[in-house]
Design an enzyme around this catalytic site. Structure first.
Site, PDB file in Angstrom:
ATOM      1  N   SER A 115       1.357  -1.568   0.726  1.00  0.00           N
ATOM      2  CA  SER A 115      -0.190  -0.184   0.294  1.00  0.00           C
ATOM      3  C   SER A 115       0.800   1.709   0.311  1.00  0.00           C
ATOM      4  O   SER A 115       1.763   0.767   1.110  1.00  0.00           O
ATOM      5  CB  SER A 115      -0.834  -0.143   1.303  1.00  0.00           C
ATOM      6  OG  SER A 115      -1.362   2.081   1.329  1.00  0.00           O
TER       7      SER A 115
ATOM      8  N   HIS B 279      -1.356  -0.990  -3.932  1.00  0.00           N
ATOM      9  CA  HIS B 279      -2.723  -0.601  -3.600  1.00  0.00           C
ATOM     10  C   HIS B 279      -2.647   0.679  -2.794  1.00  0.00           C
ATOM     11  O   HIS B 279      -1.862   1.328  -2.959  1.00  0.00           O
ATOM     12  CB  HIS B 279      -2.976  -1.206  -2.405  1.00  0.00           C
ATOM     13  CG  HIS B 279      -4.211  -1.458  -1.321  1.00  0.00           C
ATOM     14  ND1 HIS B 279      -5.498  -2.688  -1.697  1.00  0.00           N
ATOM     15  CD2 HIS B 279      -4.198  -0.610  -0.519  1.00  0.00           C
ATOM     16  CE1 HIS B 279      -5.936  -2.093  -0.938  1.00  0.00           C
ATOM     17  NE2 HIS B 279      -5.319  -0.377  -0.140  1.00  0.00           N
TER      18      HIS B 279
ATOM     19  N   ASP C 225      -4.329   3.628  -2.140  1.00  0.00           N
ATOM     20  CA  ASP C 225      -5.285   4.213  -0.528  1.00  0.00           C
ATOM     21  C   ASP C 225      -6.286   5.477  -1.621  1.00  0.00           C
ATOM     22  O   ASP C 225      -5.587   6.979  -0.772  1.00  0.00           O
ATOM     23  CB  ASP C 225      -4.948   3.981   0.340  1.00  0.00           C
ATOM     24  CG  ASP C 225      -4.959   2.559   1.091  1.00  0.00           C
ATOM     25  OD1 ASP C 225      -5.419   1.452   1.322  1.00  0.00           O
ATOM     26  OD2 ASP C 225      -3.546   2.400   1.503  1.00  0.00           O
TER      27      ASP C 225
ATOM     28  N   MET D 163      -9.046   8.789   0.380  1.00  0.00           N
ATOM     29  CA  MET D 163      -9.260   8.702   1.445  1.00  0.00           C
ATOM     30  C   MET D 163      -9.748  10.243   0.980  1.00  0.00           C
ATOM     31  O   MET D 163      -8.653  10.758   0.342  1.00  0.00           O
ATOM     32  CB  MET D 163      -8.292   8.366   1.902  1.00  0.00           C
ATOM     33  CG  MET D 163      -7.855   7.575   2.676  1.00  0.00           C
ATOM     34  SD  MET D 163      -7.096   7.446   4.356  1.00  0.00           S
ATOM     35  CE  MET D 163      -6.372   5.555   3.720  1.00  0.00           C
TER      36      MET D 163
ATOM     37  N   HIS E 108      -8.580   1.134  -3.867  1.00  0.00           N
ATOM     38  CA  HIS E 108      -9.482   0.770  -2.627  1.00  0.00           C
ATOM     39  C   HIS E 108      -9.711   2.153  -2.384  1.00  0.00           C
ATOM     40  O   HIS E 108      -9.740   3.642  -1.979  1.00  0.00           O
ATOM     41  CB  HIS E 108      -8.595   0.822  -1.447  1.00  0.00           C
ATOM     42  CG  HIS E 108      -9.184   0.426  -0.172  1.00  0.00           C
ATOM     43  ND1 HIS E 108      -8.524   0.459   0.961  1.00  0.00           N
ATOM     44  CD2 HIS E 108     -10.431   0.653  -0.020  1.00  0.00           C
ATOM     45  CE1 HIS E 108      -9.704   0.553   1.931  1.00  0.00           C
ATOM     46  NE2 HIS E 108     -10.437  -0.042   1.272  1.00  0.00           N
TER      47      HIS E 108
ATOM     48  N   MET F 287     -12.045   5.271  -0.541  1.00  0.00           N
ATOM     49  CA  MET F 287     -12.313   5.255   0.806  1.00  0.00           C
ATOM     50  C   MET F 287     -13.353   6.457   0.884  1.00  0.00           C
ATOM     51  O   MET F 287     -12.766   7.479   1.419  1.00  0.00           O
ATOM     52  CB  MET F 287     -11.527   5.334   2.229  1.00  0.00           C
ATOM     53  CG  MET F 287     -11.096   3.787   2.368  1.00  0.00           C
ATOM     54  SD  MET F 287      -9.364   3.537   2.956  1.00  0.00           S
ATOM     55  CE  MET F 287      -8.393   3.126   2.007  1.00  0.00           C
TER      56      MET F 287
ATOM     57  N   MET G  98     -11.412  -5.049   5.985  1.00  0.00           N
ATOM     58  CA  MET G  98     -10.836  -4.438   6.451  1.00  0.00           C
ATOM     59  C   MET G  98      -9.858  -4.845   8.122  1.00  0.00           C
ATOM     60  O   MET G  98     -11.340  -4.430   8.537  1.00  0.00           O
ATOM     61  CB  MET G  98     -10.993  -2.849   7.158  1.00  0.00           C
ATOM     62  CG  MET G  98     -11.061  -1.881   5.463  1.00  0.00           C
ATOM     63  SD  MET G  98      -9.769  -1.290   4.867  1.00  0.00           S
ATOM     64  CE  MET G  98      -8.622  -0.827   6.775  1.00  0.00           C
TER      65      MET G  98
ATOM     66  N   GLY H 230      -8.295   4.419   7.249  1.00  0.00           N
ATOM     67  CA  GLY H 230      -8.063   6.409   7.733  1.00  0.00           C
ATOM     68  C   GLY H 230      -6.826   6.219   8.066  1.00  0.00           C
ATOM     69  O   GLY H 230      -6.372   7.197   7.203  1.00  0.00           O
ATOM     70  N   PHE H 231      -5.545   5.317   8.083  1.00  0.00           N
ATOM     71  CA  PHE H 231      -4.530   5.818   8.813  1.00  0.00           C
ATOM     72  C   PHE H 231      -4.184   4.231   8.415  1.00  0.00           C
ATOM     73  O   PHE H 231      -4.052   3.649   8.750  1.00  0.00           O
ATOM     74  CB  PHE H 231      -4.277   6.101   9.944  1.00  0.00           C
ATOM     75  CG  PHE H 231      -4.671   7.477  10.389  1.00  0.00           C
ATOM     76  CD1 PHE H 231      -5.009   8.758   9.670  1.00  0.00           C
ATOM     77  CD2 PHE H 231      -6.270   7.546  10.644  1.00  0.00           C
ATOM     78  CE1 PHE H 231      -5.212   9.600  10.355  1.00  0.00           C
ATOM     79  CE2 PHE H 231      -7.510   8.974  10.770  1.00  0.00           C
ATOM     80  CZ  PHE H 231      -6.421   9.927  10.871  1.00  0.00           C
ATOM     81  N   GLY H 232      -2.398   4.400   8.134  1.00  0.00           N
ATOM     82  CA  GLY H 232      -1.468   3.267   8.155  1.00  0.00           C
ATOM     83  C   GLY H 232      -1.397   3.046   9.467  1.00  0.00           C
ATOM     84  O   GLY H 232      -1.221   3.811  10.426  1.00  0.00           O
ATOM     85  N   GLY H 233      -0.282   1.645   9.656  1.00  0.00           N
ATOM     86  CA  GLY H 233       0.908   1.528  11.087  1.00  0.00           C
ATOM     87  C   GLY H 233      -0.251   1.377  12.152  1.00  0.00           C
ATOM     88  O   GLY H 233       0.142   1.084  12.921  1.00  0.00           O
TER      89      GLY H 233
ATOM     90  N   ASP I   3      -7.027  -5.996   4.817  1.00  0.00           N
ATOM     91  CA  ASP I   3      -6.234  -4.728   4.576  1.00  0.00           C
ATOM     92  C   ASP I   3      -5.991  -4.196   5.900  1.00  0.00           C
ATOM     93  O   ASP I   3      -7.254  -3.585   6.749  1.00  0.00           O
ATOM     94  CB  ASP I   3      -7.269  -3.420   3.352  1.00  0.00           C
ATOM     95  CG  ASP I   3      -6.429  -2.344   3.642  1.00  0.00           C
ATOM     96  OD1 ASP I   3      -5.267  -2.365   3.789  1.00  0.00           O
ATOM     97  OD2 ASP I   3      -6.719  -1.374   2.470  1.00  0.00           O
ATOM     98  N   GLY I   4      -4.752  -3.593   6.863  1.00  0.00           N
ATOM     99  CA  GLY I   4      -3.938  -3.096   7.725  1.00  0.00           C
ATOM    100  C   GLY I   4      -3.551  -4.287   9.039  1.00  0.00           C
ATOM    101  O   GLY I   4      -3.904  -5.136   9.228  1.00  0.00           O
ATOM    102  N   GLY I   5      -2.637  -3.567   9.219  1.00  0.00           N
ATOM    103  CA  GLY I   5      -1.987  -4.185   9.949  1.00  0.00           C
ATOM    104  C   GLY I   5      -0.863  -5.572   9.682  1.00  0.00           C
ATOM    105  O   GLY I   5      -0.960  -6.110  10.690  1.00  0.00           O
TER     106      GLY I   5
ATOM    107  N   GLY J 145       1.771  -2.361   4.244  1.00  0.00           N
ATOM    108  CA  GLY J 145       1.910  -0.544   3.847  1.00  0.00           C
ATOM    109  C   GLY J 145       3.023  -0.364   4.620  1.00  0.00           C
ATOM    110  O   GLY J 145       3.771  -0.980   4.249  1.00  0.00           O
ATOM    111  N   SER J 146       2.865  -0.110   6.172  1.00  0.00           N
ATOM    112  CA  SER J 146       3.967   0.361   7.063  1.00  0.00           C
ATOM    113  C   SER J 146       5.228  -0.803   7.073  1.00  0.00           C
ATOM    114  O   SER J 146       5.964  -0.512   7.391  1.00  0.00           O
ATOM    115  CB  SER J 146       3.636   0.383   8.258  1.00  0.00           C
ATOM    116  OG  SER J 146       2.329  -0.293   8.882  1.00  0.00           O
TER     117      SER J 146
HETATM  118  C1  DX5 Z   1      -6.286   1.713   5.630  1.00  0.00           C
HETATM  119  C2  DX5 Z   1      -5.603   1.488   4.612  1.00  0.00           C
HETATM  120  C3  DX5 Z   1      -4.759   1.103   4.062  1.00  0.00           C
HETATM  121  C4  DX5 Z   1      -3.657   0.872   4.969  1.00  0.00           C
HETATM  122  C5  DX5 Z   1      -2.600  -0.448   4.972  1.00  0.00           C
HETATM  123  O1  DX5 Z   1      -7.147   2.862   6.016  1.00  0.00           O
HETATM  124  O2  DX5 Z   1      -7.076   0.831   4.091  1.00  0.00           O
HETATM  125  O3  DX5 Z   1      -4.255  -0.066   2.919  1.00  0.00           O
HETATM  126  O4  DX5 Z   1      -2.267   1.488   3.979  1.00  0.00           O
HETATM  127  O5  DX5 Z   1      -1.420  -0.144   5.933  1.00  0.00           O
HETATM  128  P1  DX5 Z   1      -1.041  -0.728   7.570  1.00  0.00           P
HETATM  129  O6  DX5 Z   1      -0.306  -1.715   6.381  1.00  0.00           O
HETATM  130  O7  DX5 Z   1       0.483   0.219   7.237  1.00  0.00           O
HETATM  131  O8  DX5 Z   1      -1.794  -0.969   7.703  1.00  0.00           O
HETATM  132 ZN    ZN Z   2      -6.624  -0.300   1.634  1.00  0.00          ZN
END
Ligand code: DX5
Ligand code: ZN
Length: 215
Positions: free
Chosen positions: A9, A33, A35, A37, A64, A66, A137, A142-145, A171-173, A193-194
Site C-alpha cells: 500500500s 494498492h 488508498d 481518502m 481502494h 475510501m 478491513m 483512514g490511517f496506516g500503521g 487490509d490493515g496491520g 503498507g507500513s
Molecule cells: C487503511 C488503508 C490501508 C493501509 C494499510 O485505511 O486502507 O491500505 O495503508 O497500512 P498498514 O499496512 O500500515 O496497516
Molecule cells: Zn487500503
C-alpha cells in the site's frame, strides 16, 4: 486453497517521490494498492485520480476508494491509468452498490466491496456472486500503521466458507506475524503498507511477509 499474493500500500510511501517509492516495490509486488481518502468517509485525505494518472509501475493497480458517494467517481478512477485493474468501494459509503459493481465491470475491471471492522460478514453475502473480491478491513480505515484487529479472523473465515472461490483481500496491520493468520483464515490478497515502506530494503520486507505466509 487459493494462492496468495501481496499488494504493497503506497499510503506509507513518501508522496513527494511516489514513482521512486513504487519502483522500490514493483519487482516483488503482485499489485500496487492505492488508498484514496476524501476526509469525509474517513478523517484523512490522500490523493485522487489525478495522482494515480501519473503512477508508473509494471504491476496492476488496485484502487481502494475510501470516499463518500463513490458512485460519482467510478469513471474517473477506471480511466485514469491503464494499469488500474481492480476497484473497491465501501459498502458503508453508498446505497448504490449494485450499480457501482456493474459500472466497474463495464469498464472491464474487477469489482470489489470493502467492509469496515464493525460491518458484519452477512452484509456482504447478497453481493458475493456479483463481485470479484471482498476487501476485509482489519483496522479502522483512514490511517496506516495501526494494529491488526484479530477479531476479524472469524469474519474472514465466514466469508471464505460462503464463497470458496472469491478473492478475499485483507487490509490493515498485515506484517510477518499477522499475514499467516489471515491466510489461514482464507484471505489470499495481502495488503501491507507500513510493514513494507518503513523498511530500507522493501524487497526483503515483501519476501519476509511472503515466506511467513508461505506464499
Ligand atoms: C487503511 C488503508 C490501508 C493501509 C494499510 O485505511 O486502507 O491500505 O495503508 O497500512 P498498514 O499496512 O500500515 O496497516
Ligand atoms: Zn487500503
Amino acid at each position: 486453497m487459493k494462492s496468495s499474493i501481496i499488494a504493497p500500500s503506497i499510503l506509507s510511501a513518501d508522496f513527494g517521490k511516489l514513482n521512486e517509492e513504487i519502483a522500490s516495490v514493483d519487482n516483488h509486488a503482485d499489485l500496487i494498492h492505492c488508498d484514496v481518502m476524501d476526509g469525509c468517509f474517513v478523517p484523512n485525505i490522500t490523493f485522487g485520480n489525478e495522482v494515480i494518472k501519473n503512477i508508473k509501475c509494471s504491476k496492476p493497480l488496485d484502487v481502494h476508494l475510501m470516499i463518500a458517494r463513490p458512485e460519482k467517481h467510478i469513471e474517473a478512477f477506471a480511466k485514469c491509468n491503464e494499469m488500474v485493474e481492480m476497484i473497491s468501494f465501501h459498502l458503508e459509503a453508498t446505497r448504490k452498490a449494485e450499480e457501482i459493481i456493474k459500472e466497474i465491470r463495464g469498464f472491464g475491471l474487477k469489482a470489489g466491496i470493502a467492509i469496515k471492522p464493525r460491518t458484519p460478514a452477512k452484509k456482504i453475502f447478497p453481493f458475493l456472486k456479483k463481485i470479484d473480491f471482498v476487501l476485509v478491513m482489519t483496522v479502522e480505515p483512514g490511517f496506516g500503521g495501526q494494529k491488526f484487529i484479530a477479531k476479524m479472523i472469524p469474519k474472514i473465515e465466514e466469508i471464505r466458507k460462503k464463497a470458496p472461490e472469491i478473492d478475499i483481500e485483507v487490509d490493515g496491520g498485515i506484517n510477518e506475524q499477522t499475514a499467516p493468520l489471515a491466510v489461514k483464515a482464507g484471505a489470499n490478497i495481502l495488503v501491507s503498507g507500513s510493514a513494507i515502506f518503513a523498511q530500507k530494503d522493501r524487497e526483503e520486507a515483501i519476501s519476509r511477509i511472503k515466506t511467513a505466509a508461505e506464499i
